[in-house]
Design an enzyme around this catalytic site. Structure first.
Site, PDB file in Angstrom:
ATOM      1  N   GLU A 282       0.884  -1.211   0.104  1.00 10.85           N
ATOM      2  CA  GLU A 282      -0.151  -0.033  -0.042  1.00 10.85           C
ATOM      3  C   GLU A 282       0.959   1.293  -0.103  1.00 10.85           C
ATOM      4  O   GLU A 282       0.868   2.130   0.815  1.00 10.85           O
ATOM      5  CB  GLU A 282      -0.861  -0.256   1.248  1.00 10.85           C
ATOM      6  N   HIS A 306      -7.910  -4.009  -1.239  1.00  9.66           N
ATOM      7  CA  HIS A 306      -7.163  -4.308  -0.120  1.00  9.66           C
ATOM      8  C   HIS A 306      -6.108  -2.989   0.245  1.00  9.66           C
ATOM      9  O   HIS A 306      -6.347  -2.207   1.194  1.00  9.66           O
ATOM     10  CB  HIS A 306      -6.614  -5.345   0.237  1.00  9.66           C
ATOM     11  N   GLU A 307      -5.414  -2.919  -0.864  1.00  6.85           N
ATOM     12  CA  GLU A 307      -4.312  -1.684  -0.857  1.00  6.85           C
ATOM     13  C   GLU A 307      -5.030  -0.408  -0.701  1.00  6.85           C
ATOM     14  O   GLU A 307      -4.370   0.450   0.208  1.00  6.85           O
ATOM     15  CB  GLU A 307      -3.379  -1.997  -1.869  1.00  6.85           C
ATOM     16  N   HIS A 310      -5.803   0.400   2.782  1.00  2.40           N
ATOM     17  CA  HIS A 310      -4.654   0.882   3.556  1.00  2.40           C
ATOM     18  C   HIS A 310      -4.658   2.347   3.536  1.00  2.40           C
ATOM     19  O   HIS A 310      -4.038   3.004   4.418  1.00  2.40           O
ATOM     20  CB  HIS A 310      -3.514   0.207   3.237  1.00  2.40           C
ATOM     21  N   GLU A 329      -3.775  -4.271   9.324  1.00  2.26           N
ATOM     22  CA  GLU A 329      -4.248  -5.463   8.373  1.00  2.26           C
ATOM     23  C   GLU A 329      -6.023  -5.978   8.846  1.00  2.26           C
ATOM     24  O   GLU A 329      -6.661  -6.128   7.889  1.00  2.26           O
ATOM     25  CB  GLU A 329      -3.328  -6.481   8.413  1.00  2.26           C
ATOM     26  N   ASP A 384       8.096 -10.048  10.399  1.00  4.93           N
ATOM     27  CA  ASP A 384       7.616 -10.884   9.666  1.00  4.93           C
ATOM     28  C   ASP A 384       6.777 -12.212  10.186  1.00  4.93           C
ATOM     29  O   ASP A 384       6.007 -12.783   9.579  1.00  4.93           O
ATOM     30  CB  ASP A 384       8.893 -11.358   8.553  1.00  4.93           C
ATOM     31  N   TYR A 392      -5.025 -10.430  10.239  1.00  6.02           N
ATOM     32  CA  TYR A 392      -5.765 -10.222   9.284  1.00  6.02           C
ATOM     33  C   TYR A 392      -7.143 -10.602   9.264  1.00  6.02           C
ATOM     34  O   TYR A 392      -8.135  -9.736   9.134  1.00  6.02           O
ATOM     35  CB  TYR A 392      -5.251 -11.071   7.555  1.00  6.02           C
TER      36      TYR A 392
HETATM   37  N1  BES Z   1       0.975  -4.263   3.824  1.00  2.94           N
HETATM   38  C1  BES Z   1       0.634  -5.848   3.299  1.00  2.94           C
HETATM   39  C2  BES Z   1       2.026  -6.518   2.886  1.00  2.94           C
HETATM   40  C3  BES Z   1       3.044  -6.583   3.877  1.00  2.94           C
HETATM   41  C4  BES Z   1       2.802  -6.968   5.170  1.00  2.94           C
HETATM   42  C5  BES Z   1       4.240  -6.354   3.424  1.00  2.94           C
HETATM   43  C6  BES Z   1       3.873  -7.084   6.142  1.00  2.94           C
HETATM   44  C7  BES Z   1       5.334  -6.553   4.561  1.00  2.94           C
HETATM   45  C8  BES Z   1       4.911  -6.986   5.775  1.00  2.94           C
HETATM   46  C9  BES Z   1      -0.220  -5.710   2.144  1.00  2.94           C
HETATM   47  O1  BES Z   1      -1.235  -4.730   2.324  1.00  2.94           O
HETATM   48  C10 BES Z   1      -0.904  -7.013   2.104  1.00  2.94           C
HETATM   49  O2  BES Z   1      -1.521  -7.499   3.182  1.00  2.94           O
HETATM   50  N2  BES Z   1      -0.796  -7.733   1.040  1.00  2.94           N
HETATM   51  C11 BES Z   1      -1.377  -9.040   0.783  1.00  2.94           C
HETATM   52  C12 BES Z   1      -2.514  -9.023   0.124  1.00  2.94           C
HETATM   53  C13 BES Z   1      -3.929  -8.812   0.707  1.00  2.94           C
HETATM   54  C14 BES Z   1      -5.281  -8.986  -0.288  1.00  2.94           C
HETATM   55  C15 BES Z   1      -4.216  -9.646   1.856  1.00  2.94           C
HETATM   56  C16 BES Z   1      -0.432  -9.981   0.100  1.00  2.94           C
HETATM   57  O3  BES Z   1       0.659  -9.427  -0.291  1.00  2.94           O
HETATM   58  O4  BES Z   1      -0.669 -11.150  -0.119  1.00  2.94           O
HETATM   59 ZN    ZN Z   2      -2.617  -5.169   3.952  1.00  2.00          ZN
END
Ligand code: BES
Ligand code: ZN
Length: 613
Positions: A282, A306-307, A310, A329, A384, A392
């Protein structure tokens, strides 16, 4: 000393009325910075990109707020080559760079300040293995002629390309100048972009957490989608990307209708090459997205919802530390579903909610209790590790529970106020819980009575009162699964007008099949040839588990081009769970690893090492 009541009242009123009065930042175990003593408020970034050496060279100037007059300015770095630090007059400042990197936080860099230091310039270069940066060879792009670079800052990787106070509680405004080789277009997560003779200039004048500073550079072109939305991609991908993302403006308008104005000016989407390790990121004003959402039928665009969401939950109101990640999230998944419902209808949103809850249920079976808490303790661990379905899906389920108890109207108003009152601030779970208590629960004690807030936030598992996510369209799939189990041949199943989400339900419900049955299914539905990455990934995992070899070539090709961790991780996992699986996984990984981003490499390195033991 006793204050007269009027003075005290006036003081309290002044504090609560002035949003600029900030609480001391919470201690962030993932940063060396000491922002309560010296805080960076604004940064000027100046970098030249060298695609041959795979490094960026230049400097960053930090504008300081000094609370403690004798404290040094402490920033996070990871693998940077620091050439020196200077004050606003160009006088050198003494720097102390930790000799030994901390395995989690990298290297602490302390700059000793003079009495009159207001700004600090740090001259530095990145190294080719900076974790945030992926430098792609031309073969890894669609065009195949030009190299590509993108950064991924979240959670604590920004420090590997910019020396800064890398905590989401330290918000900064910023500006940048990027110099790139001719023919390559630099883009950043900024509100303004201007091409000048000396490079491309960017500016972000809303304070953002450091993980939202992002850069990409490659052979890129754009196509407008509306007055404030555009899509960026390699020229050869642009047509497909523009038609797939045609509903972007409708999504922005839908979210504004629910939760208040979009406050970031433009909302553009950059479609990256397939090695991008996430589905989406995002980055403000410029969502980064994987090309694997380009299914051709808009069936995977919930990722954009989703993005985009954010822009409220995460970018406007940000988790203060990584243990508060669920505030980013969980809220975002909830908003995502609300946008999908408005734009694509209730059935679609209900199916997507259901799939998310199913994924969570599967994952909870193997997660230790401590990792099932929304308010997870990540001290001493990589943030991570907290990136599971818990923040989520369980986070979103909590908001759906509130909606069930208090009604949509009140919860929508409550959320909208939450965003308005905390806009451009970083918040902890405790702040949210206080707000929830005051602004929602206390308003209706009867409705609040059966909600165990502490249980939801601090407890393991999914509370028994989690709302169900029923879907009539899934009932139709389940009926066909039952028919299949009781002997109907795959090509006799009624799959008329099934959409992607139904196929995902179907594949998930198949359970263990023989390789022969897999062959029949493939013959009937052509799964191995699907152009839908979600369906393909589910199918390939099933093929590995059931030892169906008809998908082997497609599997190799997929793992050699796609680096999206959510896809490749379960595929390697499935291989490793098979006899002889280690040899197969290692053989593919040896070829694929150099093409993956550091984030994906880190996850797979650990998985394969554990399987090898
Ligand atoms: N912000 C996240 C990606 C992220 C989270 C990167 C933590 C690094 C550390 C992004 O918004 C996200 O949640 N992406 C998901 C997709 C979403 C539709 C659930 C993904 O990349 O799978
Ligand atoms: Zn996200």
């Amino acid at each position: 000393m006793r204050h007269s009541p009027s003075l005290l009242t006036a003081l309290l009123a002044a504090c609560s009325a002035a949003p600029s009065v900030e609480m001391p930042s919470p201690i962030d175990p993932h940063s060396f910075a000491e922002p309560q003593r010296v805080r960076s408020r604004h940064l000027e970034l100046d970098l030249a990109l060298d695609f041959v050496a795979k490094v960026a060279r230049g400097h960053v100037v930090h504008h300081l707020e000094r609370v403690d007059a004798i404290a040094p300015f402490v920033v996070d770095t990871d693998g940077l080559v620091v050439r020196g630090a200077f004050d606003q007059h160009g006088r050198p400042l003494f720097v102390d760079l930790a000799a030994l990197p901390d395995p989690l936080r990298g290297q602490r860099l302390a700059v000793r300040l003079r009495a009159d230091t207001e700004r600090v310039r740090i001259d530095y270069s990145t190294t080719p293995d900076a974790e945030a940066m992926q430098w792609l060879a031309p073969e890894q792009t669609d065009g195949g002629k030009q190299p590509f670079l993108f950064t991924q800052g979240q959670a604590i990787l920004t420090r590997s390309w910019i020396p800064l106070q890398d905590s989401p509680s330290v918000r900064v405004t910023w500006q940048a100048r990027i110099q790139a080789p001719g023919g390559l277009v630099p883009l950043m997560s900024a509100m303004r972009r201007e091409e000048r003779a000396d490079g491309v200039h960017f500016a972000m004048d809303r304070a953002v957490p450091p993980y939202l500073i992002a850069l990409a550079c490659g052979d890129l072109a754009s196509r407008p989608l509306s007055n404030r939305c555009a899509v960026w991609a390699e020229p050869s991908v642009l047509d497909l990307a523009a038609s797939e993302l045609a509903d972007t403006e409708t999504m922005v308008t839908a979210c504004e209708g629910l939760f208040g104005p979009y406050r970031w000016g433009r909302y553009d989407v950059l479609v990256l090459p397939p090695s991008f390790p996430f589905g989406g990121m995002e980055n403000p004003c410029l969502t980064f997205a994987t090309p694997t959402i380009l299914a051709g039928d808009k069936s995977l665009v919930s990722l954009i919802a989703h993005e985009l969401a954010h822009s409220w939950s995460g970018n406007l109101v940000t988790n203060a530390t990584w243990r508060d990640f669920w505030l980013n999230e969980g809220f975002t998944v909830y908003l995502e579903h609300r946008i999908m419902e408005r734009v694509f209808g209730r059935d679609r949103a209900a199916m997507e909610t259901n799939l998310g809850m199913q994924e969570l249920a599967d994952e909870l079976r193997s997660l230790p209790d401590a990792d099932q808490r929304l308010h997870i303790d990540l001290a001493g661990r990589n943030p991570d590790d907290g990136m599971t379905g818990v923040p989520y899906q369980k986070g979103a389920a909590f908001l759906r529970r509130l909606e069930q108890a208090f009604g949509r109207e009140r919860v929508d108003a409550f959320l909208r106020r939450w965003f308005d009152e905390h806009a451009f601030r970083s918040v902890t779970t405790a702040t949210f819980v206080d707000w929830l208590q005051r602004e929602l629960l206390a308003q209706d004690p009867a409705a609040a009575a059966d909600i165990d807030v502490t249980g939801w936030i601090e407890g393991a598992g999914l509370p028994a009162d989690a709302p169900a996510a029923d879907s009539a369209l899934f009932a139709a799939v389940d009926a066909q699964l039952a028919a299949l189990r009781s002997g109907t041949a795959p090509d006799r199943l009624d799959v008329t007008s099934w959409v992607t989400q139904q196929w995902l339900r179907f594949l998930h419900g198949l359970g263990d099949c023989t390789p022969e049955r897999m062959g029949e299914l493939d013959g009937a539905f052509q799964f191995t040839r699907t152009g839908n990455s979600e369906i393909l990934c589910a199918w390939l995992a099933l093929a590995i588990r059931t030892d169906y070899r008809g998908a082997d070539r497609r599997l190799d090709l997929f793992l050699l081009t796609v680096g999206r961790r959510k896809f490749v991780k379960p595929l390697y996992e499935a291989m490793l769970a098979r006899p002889e699986g280690l040899a197969r996984a290692t053989a593919i990984y040896a070829k694929a690893r150099p093409r993956y981003h550091a984030v994906t490499q880190r996850t797979l390195d650990a998985m394969i090492a554990a399987a090898d033991r």
